[in-house]
Design an enzyme around this catalytic site. Structure first.
Site, PDB file in Angstrom:
ATOM      1  N   ILE A 151       0.846  -1.207   0.000  1.00  0.00           N
ATOM      2  CA  ILE A 151       0.000   0.000   0.000  1.00  0.00           C
ATOM      3  C   ILE A 151       0.880   1.255   0.000  1.00  0.00           C
ATOM      4  CG2 ILE A 151      -1.842   1.295   1.160  1.00  0.00           C
ATOM      5  CD1 ILE A 151      -2.819  -1.333   2.385  1.00  0.00           C
ATOM      6  N   TYR A 209      -2.632  -9.949  16.581  1.00  0.00           N
ATOM      7  CA  TYR A 209      -2.548  -8.905  15.551  1.00  0.00           C
ATOM      8  C   TYR A 209      -3.666  -7.881  15.761  1.00  0.00           C
ATOM      9  CZ  TYR A 209      -2.721  -6.759  10.919  1.00  0.00           C
ATOM     10  OH  TYR A 209      -2.757  -5.865   9.881  1.00  0.00           O
TER      11      TYR A 209
END
Ligand code: UDP
Length: 320
Positions: free
Chosen positions: A12, A149
């Site tokens: 990204i 996470y």
């Protein structure tokens, strides 16, 4: 503007760098190439206004200097990919929590706007779709590393919001929903690059679980456009904002769509989660964003369909 992107050599980050340069901004990136790649930014190296530093956010003197020089910081350096996260939980927690701590600490000195990359993973296994920013986060138990996470990103969000509330550091938190596009690698588990690579290579397409779980995928170009608009929107400061696409597909149907789009004769192979990840692995059944907030704020609508995403990813794999 002068923009710093940590993790700028990632998938990204590299698309964002390119779009910011195209819009006339100066871009510097800081990336330790742990999951990013120099290949992602090779085409940017010669562009005026682009500088890159191959180093970690743990190099605090360098980080402090780069933040000092920037007007806006995109903090994208993080451990990503379910496969990597399950295999390296210590690295995941340390990278995601400590990295954000130091970025916020240094940005706070001169109150530089920070965009924190979070994830739809924080919604956890809630079945309450579509997920809106104030929905409850439903995590699984701590022995299941996948949730580390989500929790590490939730801590990042808490910390960023705390800096905003207590110290007036301008922050924007964005939650990405399965961002996909050219340059994304399947190496860390992401499903679309994996399926496309397998289909083109004539290998079995590995559907984990029974394939009824679903996702909604977002083209990286939509994400980048949203990010560049959000940093100009004062109402985004201090907010958590979903960036995604509401087009939902089951993973089994995705495999079939990719086989058809590539003209591949690969078989579909169902692999139990225990084998694909770890014993007792928990997946999310569905993940769909509520996009009301970002639509009201900046008029965001995704412009790319799943078929657009697959076309671009397939083309990029064929060029490799
Ligand atoms: N998945 C799959 N085969 C693969 C990789 C992933 O069936 O080779 C599944 C995975 O179990 C999940 C979905 O595809 O249900 C999306 O996985 P990904 O890791 O891309 O993103 P997630 O949404 O899980 O973060």
């Amino acid at each position: 503007m002068r923009i710093l992107i940590t993790g700028g050599a990632g998938f990204i980050g590299s698309h964002l760098s390119e779009a910011l340069l195209d819009a006339g901004h100066e871009v510097s990136i800081l990336d330790n190439l742990s999951t990013g790649s120099i290949d992602n930014i090779a085409h940017l190296k010669a562009r005026p206004g682009f500088t890159y530093h191959i180093d970690s956010v743990n190099n605090e003197p360098l980080l402090a200097e780069l933040i000092d020089h920037a007007d806006v910081v995109f903090h994208f350096a993080a451990a990503v990919g379910v496969k990597l996260i399950v295999e390296q939980p210590v690295h995941t927690i340390e990278t995601n929590v400590h990295g954000t701590e130091v970025v916020l600490k240094h940005a706070n000195k001169k109150k530089k706007l920070v965009v924190i990359a979070s994830t739809s993973e924080v919604y956890g296994k809630s079945g309450n779709v579509p997920f809106s920013e104030d929905s409850d986060l439903v995590m699984g138990p701590t022995p299941k590393h996948r949730w580390a996470y989500a929790c590490s990103k939730a801590i990042d969000e808490f910390l960023a919001l705390a800096y905003w509330k207590e110290r007036k550091l301008p922050v924007i938190i964005v939650r990405f929903f399965n961002t996909v596009g050219p340059r994304q690698t399947g190496q860390y588990g992401m499903v679309i690059p994996n399926f496309v690579r397998q289909a083109i290579a004539g290998e079995p397409v590995t559907v984990f679980g029974d394939g009824t779980q679903s996702r909604s995928f977002t083209h990286v170009a939509d994400v980048v456009r949203a990010l560049i608009t959000l940093i100009t929107e004062p109402r985004a400061v201090g907010q958590v904002i979903n960036i995604g696409n509401t087009e939902e597909i089951s993973i089994r149907a995705l495999a079939e769509r990719i086989l058809a789009a590539t003209g591949s004769a690969s078989p579909i192979r169902l692999i139990p989660y225990d084998e694909a990840y770890e014993s007792g692995f928990e997946d999310m059944p569905r993940r769909v964003p509520d996009l009301t907030k970002i639509h009201q704020m900046i008029g965001y609508e995704p412009r790319h369909t799943l078929d657009d995403i697959l076309r671009d990813v397939i083309e990029s794999f064929r060029k490799r």
